[in-house]
Design an enzyme around this catalytic site. Structure first.
Site, mmCIF file in Angstrom:
data_model
loop_
_atom_site.group_PDB
_atom_site.id
_atom_site.type_symbol
_atom_site.label_atom_id
_atom_site.label_comp_id
_atom_site.label_asym_id
_atom_site.label_seq_id
_atom_site.Cartn_x
_atom_site.Cartn_y
_atom_site.Cartn_z
ATOM 1 N N HIS A 184 0.848 -1.203 0.000
ATOM 2 C CA HIS A 184 0.000 0.000 0.000
ATOM 3 C C HIS A 184 0.878 1.245 0.000
ATOM 4 C CE1 HIS A 184 -2.517 3.181 1.672
ATOM 5 N NE2 HIS A 184 -3.542 2.516 1.165
ATOM 6 N N ASP A 310 -11.182 2.121 -1.296
ATOM 7 C CA ASP A 310 -10.299 2.915 -0.450
ATOM 8 C C ASP A 310 -11.101 3.693 0.595
ATOM 9 O OD1 ASP A 310 -7.790 3.574 0.473
ATOM 10 O OD2 ASP A 310 -7.530 5.262 -0.883
HETATM 11 C C1 1DF Z 1 -5.128 8.951 1.297
HETATM 12 C C2 1DF Z 1 -5.330 8.064 0.252
HETATM 13 C C3 1DF Z 1 -4.693 8.462 2.529
HETATM 14 C C4 1DF Z 1 -5.101 6.718 0.440
HETATM 15 C C5 1DF Z 1 -4.493 7.100 2.717
HETATM 16 O O1 1DF Z 1 -4.037 6.579 3.882
HETATM 17 C C6 1DF Z 1 -4.755 6.208 1.676
HETATM 18 C C7 1DF Z 1 -5.353 10.357 1.090
HETATM 19 C C8 1DF Z 1 -3.465 7.463 4.836
HETATM 20 O O2 1DF Z 1 -6.255 10.714 0.315
HETATM 21 O O3 1DF Z 1 -4.650 11.176 1.693
HETATM 22 O O4 1DF Z 1 -4.707 4.907 1.922
HETATM 23 N N1 1DF Z 1 -5.159 5.899 -0.706
HETATM 24 O O5 1DF Z 1 -4.840 4.700 -0.692
HETATM 25 O O6 1DF Z 1 -5.439 6.434 -1.816
HETATM 26 MN MN MN Z 2 -5.469 3.302 0.580
#
Ligand code: 1DF
Ligand code: MN
Length: 347
Positions: A184, A310
């Site tokens: 991730h 997500d």
């Molecule tokens: C964000 C996006 C934050 C994802 C995440 O974990 C995350 C974000 C802190 O939008 O800041 O898992 N993502 O996987 O796109």
């Molecule tokens: Mn994510």
């Protein structure tokens, strides 16, 4: 209650869904305030999400901690039958070894209890502390025995990448236990993030993808899949763009190897695309976009591309409608939403 008439021709299994106990978010806030970590990406991400009063981070903080009625209501409202849940990024990878090990265990216990309460709705992935590879491998064994079906690793750990052989006991255990690793995103480490933050491009908008696609590439060119041929790694965000890069990656890798340009760049048993097709699964987390999904299916196969929302970072009900409306054979849509995930996570 849902007012949207969701298609019932397949189950929707969302595969990159996040949670965090409220006290972990509190620890992130304190770590940010202490300035001890010296990681501008962490400061940018959790300096914001741990305390901003704006609507989106407030919503996300509340939803991350909810592993019961609120989360299930949101799933029902978007036609999501099942979530594959993982500790949010960067997990425990920003703490010292001892703290990371005990926190991983605590967070895994919280998630295990939630899966026990809602077994038809939730499946868990295991949080580990890559800082301590041998102990992390033991945690995998413990958690597999209580029903976890995958592993979450949030890209680099304090600037270090899993391509480093010191981390390979984790790959060895994952392969032996037949547990896929979800690689991730995290923000890029200090050594890479430089000019991204001042432009606002360090996070999910771009930096996440650069960091995580790069990490998977490091793993591939280090020969991890030659050493662990049954290992499976899942990457979100349409493969962090690697399918789009693939032609150039293969061409330039072969050219670099032939010329012996880098001491570290050894010949691989297979082409980079072969590893994508044999050792990698791709999810569409963050990308509810038909052309990108179809392109990934074309490159790695319909049996290697899965759905992810997500949640709660991208809780956008309209995206489910858009994905339902993709011009795609029902069998392929069912693979995307349901059957690939059933196979990968043994549901
Ligand atoms: C964000 C996006 C934050 C994802 C995440 O974990 C995350 C974000 C802190 O939008 O800041 O898992 N993502 O996987 O796109
Ligand atoms: Mn994510």
């Amino acid at each position: 209650m849902s007012t949207i008439p969701f298609s019932t021709q397949y189950k929707r299994i969302a595969t990159e869904e996040a949670f965090a106990p409220a006290d972990l978010i509190d620890r992130y806030r304190k770590l940010y305030e202490s300035h001890e970590l010296n990681d501008p990406g962490f400061d940018s991400l959790w300096g914001f999400y741990s305390s901003s009063k704006a609507a989106r981070p407030t919503f996300i903080r509340e939803k991350l901690a909810d592993l019961d009625a609120g989360r299930i209501a949101d799933m029902d409202a978007t036609g999501v039958d099942h979530q594959i849940i993982a500790l949010t990024s960067p997990g425990v990878q920003v703490f010292d070894r001892a703290t990371a090990l005990s926190l991983a265990r605590e967070c895994n216990d919280v998630l295990e209890a939630a899966v026990r309460r809602h077994p038809t709705r939730f499946t868990g992935m295991i949080a580990i502390a890559p800082q301590a590879p041998e102990q992390a491998a033991a945690e995998l064994q413990r958690c597999k025995a209580v029903g976890f079906r995958g592993i979450i690793i949030n890209s680099h750990t304090m600037g270090e990448y899993l391509s480093d052989t010191k981390f390979w006991p984790i790959f060895e255990a994952a392969e032996a236990l037949d547990l896929p690793i979800y690689l991730h995103p995290n923000t890029p480490p200090k050594s890479m993030i430089g000019p991204m933050v001042d432009a606002g491009l360090d996070g999910a908008i771009f930096g996440f993808g650069v960091e995580t696609g790069f990490h998977l590439l490091r793993i591939i060119v280090a020969g991890v899949f030659d050493r662990f041929p049954r290992l499976q790694i899942i990457v979100g965000h349409m493969g962090e763009a690697l399918p789009y890069w693939l032609y150039r990656l293969e061409y330039m890798h072969a050219a670099g190897v032939r010329a012996a340009r880098y001491e570290s760049m050894k010949p691989l048993q297979k082409k980079i695309g072969d590893y994508l097709r044999e050792n990698v699964y791709i999810t569409n987390s963050g990308v509810a976009w038909e052309p990108a999904i179809k392109f990934a299916q074309q490159i790695v196969g319909v049996d290697r591309v899965m759905y992810a929302m997500d949640y709660p970072y991208q809780y956008t009900p309209q995206e489910v409608i858009d994905l339902d409306n993709m011009q795609m054979d029902l069998a392929d849509k069912r693979a995307f939403y349901q059957t690939v995930a059933e196979r990968v996570f043994k549901l």
